[in-house]
Design an enzyme around this catalytic site. Structure first.
Site, PDB file in Angstrom:
ATOM      1  N   LYS A  33      -9.464  -3.426   0.700  1.00 51.98           N
ATOM      2  CA  LYS A  33     -10.775  -2.778   0.828  1.00 51.98           C
ATOM      3  C   LYS A  33     -11.500  -2.603  -0.513  1.00 51.98           C
ATOM      4  O   LYS A  33     -12.720  -2.611  -0.553  1.00 51.98           O
ATOM      5  CB  LYS A  33     -10.632  -1.433   1.537  1.00 51.98           C
ATOM      6  CG  LYS A  33     -10.329  -1.601   3.009  1.00 51.98           C
ATOM      7  CD  LYS A  33     -10.198  -0.286   3.740  1.00 51.98           C
ATOM      8  CE  LYS A  33      -9.889  -0.573   5.212  1.00 51.98           C
ATOM      9  NZ  LYS A  33      -9.814   0.622   6.024  1.00 51.98           N
ATOM     10  N   GLY A  63      -6.438   3.523  -0.215  1.00 47.93           N
ATOM     11  CA  GLY A  63      -7.736   2.875  -0.081  1.00 47.93           C
ATOM     12  C   GLY A  63      -8.750   3.619   0.776  1.00 47.93           C
ATOM     13  O   GLY A  63      -9.959   3.499   0.565  1.00 47.93           O
TER      14      GLY A  63
HETATM   15  P1  ATR Z   1      -3.998   1.304   0.278  1.00 51.90           P
HETATM   16  O1  ATR Z   1      -3.809  -0.150   0.366  1.00 51.90           O
HETATM   17  O2  ATR Z   1      -4.654   1.948   1.430  1.00 51.90           O
HETATM   18  O3  ATR Z   1      -4.570   1.736  -1.030  1.00 51.90           O
HETATM   19  P2  ATR Z   1      -1.640   2.409  -0.653  1.00 51.90           P
HETATM   20  O4  ATR Z   1      -2.183   2.325  -2.009  1.00 51.90           O
HETATM   21  O5  ATR Z   1      -0.284   1.846  -0.380  1.00 51.90           O
HETATM   22  O6  ATR Z   1      -2.539   1.805   0.419  1.00 51.90           O
HETATM   23  O7  ATR Z   1      -1.708   3.953  -0.254  1.00 51.90           O
HETATM   24  C1  ATR Z   1      -0.961   4.469   0.712  1.00 51.90           C
HETATM   25  C2  ATR Z   1      -0.877   5.986   0.541  1.00 51.90           C
HETATM   26  O8  ATR Z   1       0.310   6.413   1.226  1.00 51.90           O
HETATM   27  C3  ATR Z   1      -0.716   6.446  -0.893  1.00 51.90           C
HETATM   28  O9  ATR Z   1      -1.318   7.697  -1.040  1.00 51.90           O
HETATM   29  C4  ATR Z   1       0.791   6.541  -1.029  1.00 51.90           C
HETATM   30  O10 ATR Z   1       1.257   7.392  -2.044  1.00 51.90           O
HETATM   31  P3  ATR Z   1       1.509   6.841  -3.536  1.00 51.90           P
HETATM   32  O11 ATR Z   1       0.179   6.758  -4.192  1.00 51.90           O
HETATM   33  O12 ATR Z   1       2.411   7.813  -4.161  1.00 51.90           O
HETATM   34  O13 ATR Z   1       2.145   5.483  -3.369  1.00 51.90           O
HETATM   35  C5  ATR Z   1       1.145   7.102   0.314  1.00 51.90           C
HETATM   36  N1  ATR Z   1       2.532   6.888   0.663  1.00 51.90           N
HETATM   37  C6  ATR Z   1       3.119   5.738   1.028  1.00 51.90           C
HETATM   38  N2  ATR Z   1       4.431   5.932   1.271  1.00 51.90           N
HETATM   39  C7  ATR Z   1       4.679   7.259   1.050  1.00 51.90           C
HETATM   40  C8  ATR Z   1       5.836   8.102   1.107  1.00 51.90           C
HETATM   41  N3  ATR Z   1       7.034   7.603   1.454  1.00 51.90           N
HETATM   42  N4  ATR Z   1       5.700   9.407   0.808  1.00 51.90           N
HETATM   43  C9  ATR Z   1       4.510   9.916   0.463  1.00 51.90           C
HETATM   44  N5  ATR Z   1       3.367   9.182   0.379  1.00 51.90           N
HETATM   45  C10 ATR Z   1       3.457   7.869   0.667  1.00 51.90           C
END
Ligand code: ATR
Length: 273
Positions: free
Chosen positions: A66, A128
């Site tokens: 995105k 995102g």
């Molecule tokens: P996008 O592509 O939407 O940006 P992303 O960057 O993978 O996806 O974001 C996913 C969100 O889920 C993030 O806020 C991520 O936290 P981090 O910034 O610490 O990675 C969160 N997330 C994913 N797995 C997680 C977990 N096991 N516990 C807590 N938060 C998690």
């Protein structure tokens, strides 16, 4: 026949093709909508193909592209600019224009639930879609604080540092992971919950029996994540991401075709997972 795509990775789970193809048939538009899994390295070629191939009329963009898609586009809608996020691309005289219907769809779901916020909110996650959620809240409430917690705190701080002043409103505060303020709206924007056993491991004890508090998960499959079922057990009000998903699709379809498609019983059946 005109073509539309949703691009993302993973993309297998996407229900967008079922929804848009249903609407194309219902409104007698000779078009087809398909899903395409891309690697980041394939993004540029995909956009170039979209530019030169006259049969490709529109594209939806999902995780994790995105923001990444933005540098390949010619123009951005004001909301895409403010949220640095694009989920819908339209083609206008060979120009590729990015829109963000996640933000407006989220706002609409708040309105439809009569959530004229009079309280601070807590956003969990800084991925995102988070800036779109901030945008949606700020359309309805500029005066109350928005708290953000994210497993990786720096990512949340980085996101806040890029926001335009209009979205900051009376303040956005990044708290430590695990620090839970008392608010009336708690939104999960993380991907945690997509798998049945996923659990955020956050302590929401202080929300016990708080009927007026809304727990909103952007995930719609599963229908009830652990985040939501725990909230239900505590007596909180719960909302999943189904309506936001349908409304963003409706607004994308409208941008491409000028038709305002109906979220009818058939569509609800399609997403009744
Ligand atoms: P996008 O592509 O939407 O940006 P992303 O960057 O993978 O996806 O974001 C996913 C969100 O889920 C993030 O806020 C991520 O936290 P981090 O910034 O610490 O990675 C969160 N997330 C994913 N797995 C997680 C977990 N096991 N516990 C807590 N938060 C998690």
């Amino acid at each position: 026949m005109n073509k539309y795509f949703v691009i993302g990775n993973p993309i297998e789970h996407s229900l967008s093709p079922l929804i848009h193809n249903y609407w194309f048939k219902k409104y007698k538009i000779n078009s087809i909508y398909e899903k395409t899994k891309l690697e980041t390295s394939g993004l540029r070629d995909f956009v170039e193909e979209m530019r030169i191939n006259n049969s490709i009329k529109g594209v939806n963009v999902t995780v994790p592209f995105k923001s990444k898609i933005i540098s390949f586009l010619d123009e951005l809608s004001p909301i895409s600019k403010e949220t640095f996020s694009v989920n819908t691309i339209i083609k206008e005289n060979k120009k590729l224009i990015g829109y963000n219907t996640d933000a407006t769809a989220f706002q609409k779901t708040l309105e439809e639930n009569n959530l004229w916020l009079n309280s601070s909110s807590l956003i969990i996650g800084a991925g995102g879609v988070t800036s779109s959620i901030i945008w949606g809240i700020r359309q309805l409430n500029l005066k109350d604080k928005i708290y953000i917690i994210n497993r990786t705190k720096e990512k949340a701080e980085d996101l806040v540092s890029r926001l335009v002043p209009g979205l900051i409103g009376s303040g956005i505060e990044v708290l430590n992971w695990g620090e839970i303020p008392g608010v009336n709206l708690v939104i999960n924007t993380t991907s945690l919950g997509l798998k049945q056993n996923d659990n955020l491991q956050l302590d929401f004890k202080k929300y016990q029996n708080k009927k007026e508090c809304i727990f909103y998960d952007l995930i719609y499959n599963p229908k009830e994540t652990n985040f939501l079922s725990n909230a239900k057990k505590r007596g909180n009000h719960i909302i999943n991401g189904k309506m936001m998903f349908l409304i963003q699709a409706k607004q994308a379809f409208n941008l491409w075709t000028n038709i305002d498609p109906e979220i009818d019983a058939e569509i609800l059946k399609i997403v009744n997972l």
